[in-house]
Scaffold this active site. Structure first.
Site, PDB file in Angstrom:
ATOM      1  N   ASP A  83     -18.046  -5.390   4.974  1.00 47.80           N
ATOM      2  CA  ASP A  83     -17.384  -4.416   4.118  1.00 47.80           C
ATOM      3  C   ASP A  83     -17.089  -3.220   5.017  1.00 47.80           C
ATOM      4  O   ASP A  83     -18.010  -2.517   5.452  1.00 47.80           O
ATOM      5  CB  ASP A  83     -18.297  -4.012   2.961  1.00 47.80           C
ATOM      6  CG  ASP A  83     -17.642  -3.024   2.014  1.00 47.80           C
ATOM      7  OD1 ASP A  83     -16.654  -2.369   2.412  1.00 47.80           O
ATOM      8  OD2 ASP A  83     -18.123  -2.886   0.869  1.00 47.80           O
ATOM      9  N   TYR A 183      -0.243   5.044  -3.272  1.00 48.42           N
ATOM     10  CA  TYR A 183       0.256   4.031  -2.350  1.00 48.42           C
ATOM     11  C   TYR A 183       1.016   4.691  -1.207  1.00 48.42           C
ATOM     12  O   TYR A 183       0.823   4.351  -0.031  1.00 48.42           O
ATOM     13  CB  TYR A 183       1.158   3.041  -3.089  1.00 48.42           C
ATOM     14  CG  TYR A 183       1.562   1.850  -2.260  1.00 48.42           C
ATOM     15  CD1 TYR A 183       0.750   0.724  -2.206  1.00 48.42           C
ATOM     16  CD2 TYR A 183       2.746   1.844  -1.525  1.00 48.42           C
ATOM     17  CE1 TYR A 183       1.110  -0.381  -1.433  1.00 48.42           C
ATOM     18  CE2 TYR A 183       3.110   0.754  -0.750  1.00 48.42           C
ATOM     19  CZ  TYR A 183       2.294  -0.358  -0.712  1.00 48.42           C
ATOM     20  OH  TYR A 183       2.646  -1.441   0.066  1.00 48.42           O
ATOM     21  N   LYS A 187      -0.279   4.327   2.760  1.00 49.65           N
ATOM     22  CA  LYS A 187       0.471   3.622   3.790  1.00 49.65           C
ATOM     23  C   LYS A 187       1.049   4.564   4.840  1.00 49.65           C
ATOM     24  O   LYS A 187       1.150   4.203   6.026  1.00 49.65           O
ATOM     25  CB  LYS A 187       1.574   2.780   3.146  1.00 49.65           C
ATOM     26  CG  LYS A 187       1.048   1.684   2.229  1.00 49.65           C
ATOM     27  CD  LYS A 187       0.061   0.764   2.955  1.00 49.65           C
ATOM     28  CE  LYS A 187      -0.464  -0.355   2.076  1.00 49.65           C
ATOM     29  NZ  LYS A 187      -1.424  -1.235   2.793  1.00 49.65           N
TER      30      LYS A 187
END
Length: 313
Positions: A83, A183, A187
């Site tokens: 993880d 988002y 990104k």
């Protein structure tokens, strides 16, 4: 160096190189691991989903399956459940790589896992704050934690390469809002991370780049359209622009080409795309085409023109 074919035209070998593909359970990460392994690298493939335990995404793909695909391509892969939000687990991974291999040549930061978390319609003040911050942790913190632990091993030998996987080029994301606040931020942040790491790595003879695929036919994307790789063109009835899409292998070949390039430092700190690199290195997608999705997006799709991939793949 001798070259390997199979759609990877004149792509150099990576024998003796050690790679970590962080986030190799599916999609681009899986394909990158396969292509690096096929070119001769030993690849550590990491992710949260194993045959005995699924991650919160709850999909069937596993890191062991990725390792099997690397082996089927003639490579060697070592699956390690990690993880990447857990600093201790990442530290243990890199210590293991150092102990077993004594070096690290390629780091691919492909960790994501936010596919089902963001909303395309909720504005910042409407979006769940906890979910939004979780997206940023998955997309940004994971990359920072991984590079923090991995780079000291990488810079022990010159020629190392960090590939920060994202969605969108620096030029495109600078001019276009990516529909969702979280988002967009996730990104675009990765693009800047590659630039910053490039500045810090250059004095040590290492390189960092950001890389984006085009419209990629990942397992999740194919499922969303209700198609498979074998009949993906059936999705064009619902979305004609899907004709520009590419397989994950296309991005995998881009990373393998970068890793084998003795002059890879020319790209340091830059934002790159699979379609752009295909023109430079000569590799193709599995169907022999060279889709240039980001040029298509700007010149055709965003202009509201009818779908026509002529001269774009």
């Amino acid at each position: 160096m001798p070259s390997v074919t199979i759609g990877r035209m004149n792509q150099g070998r990576l024998d003796g190189k050690i790679a970590v593909v962080a986030g190799a359970t599916r999609g681009a990460g899986r394909a990158i691991a396969v292509e690096l392994g096929a070119a001769g690298a030993t690849v550590y493939v990491t992710g949260r989903s194993t045959r005995g335990q699924r991650s919160e995404i709850d999909r069937p793909e596993t890191i062991e399956e990725t390792a099997d695909l690397v082996a089927a391509a003639g490579g060697r892969a070592i699956p390690v459940q990690v993880d990447h939000l857990e600093s201790g687990q990442v530290k243990a991974l890199i210590e293991r790589v150092g102990r077993e291999q004594g070096r690290l040549d390629v780091l691919v930061n492909n960790i994501w896992g936010g596919e089902s978390l963001f909303s395309w319609t909720d504005r910042l003040w409407e979006h769940s704050l906890d979910t939004g911050l979780r997206i940023l942790r998955l997309a940004v913190d994971t990359h920072i934690i991984t590079s923090h632990h991995a780079l000291p091993l990488m810079i022990q030998n010159p020629g190392g390469l960090v590939v920060e996987m994202t969605d969108g080029t620096a030029d495109y994301n600078a001019e276009n809002y990516r529909v969702s606040f979280f988002y967009d931020l996730a990104k675009t942040s990765v693009l800047r991370m590659a630039f910053a790491q490039g500045k810090e790595l250059a004095p040590h003879g290492a390189t960092a780049v950001a890389l984006t695929p085009g419209w990629m036919r990942s397992e999740i994307m194919l499922d969303a359209f209700g198609v498979t790789e074998a009949n993906w063109r059936d999705a064009l009835a619902a979305q004609p622009h899907f004709a520009i899409s590419e397989t994950p292998a296309y991005t995998g070949r881009a990373v393998a080409a970068l890793a084998a390039d003795p002059q890879v430092a020319r790209w340091n700190g830059r934002s790159l795309s699979s379609g752009q690199l295909a023109q430079v290195y000569g590799f193709t997608d599995i169907d022999g085409s060279r889709p240039d999705a980001w040029r298509y997006l700007v010149e055709v799709q965003d202009q509201g023109k009818p779908a026509d991939v002529t001269s774009y793949r």
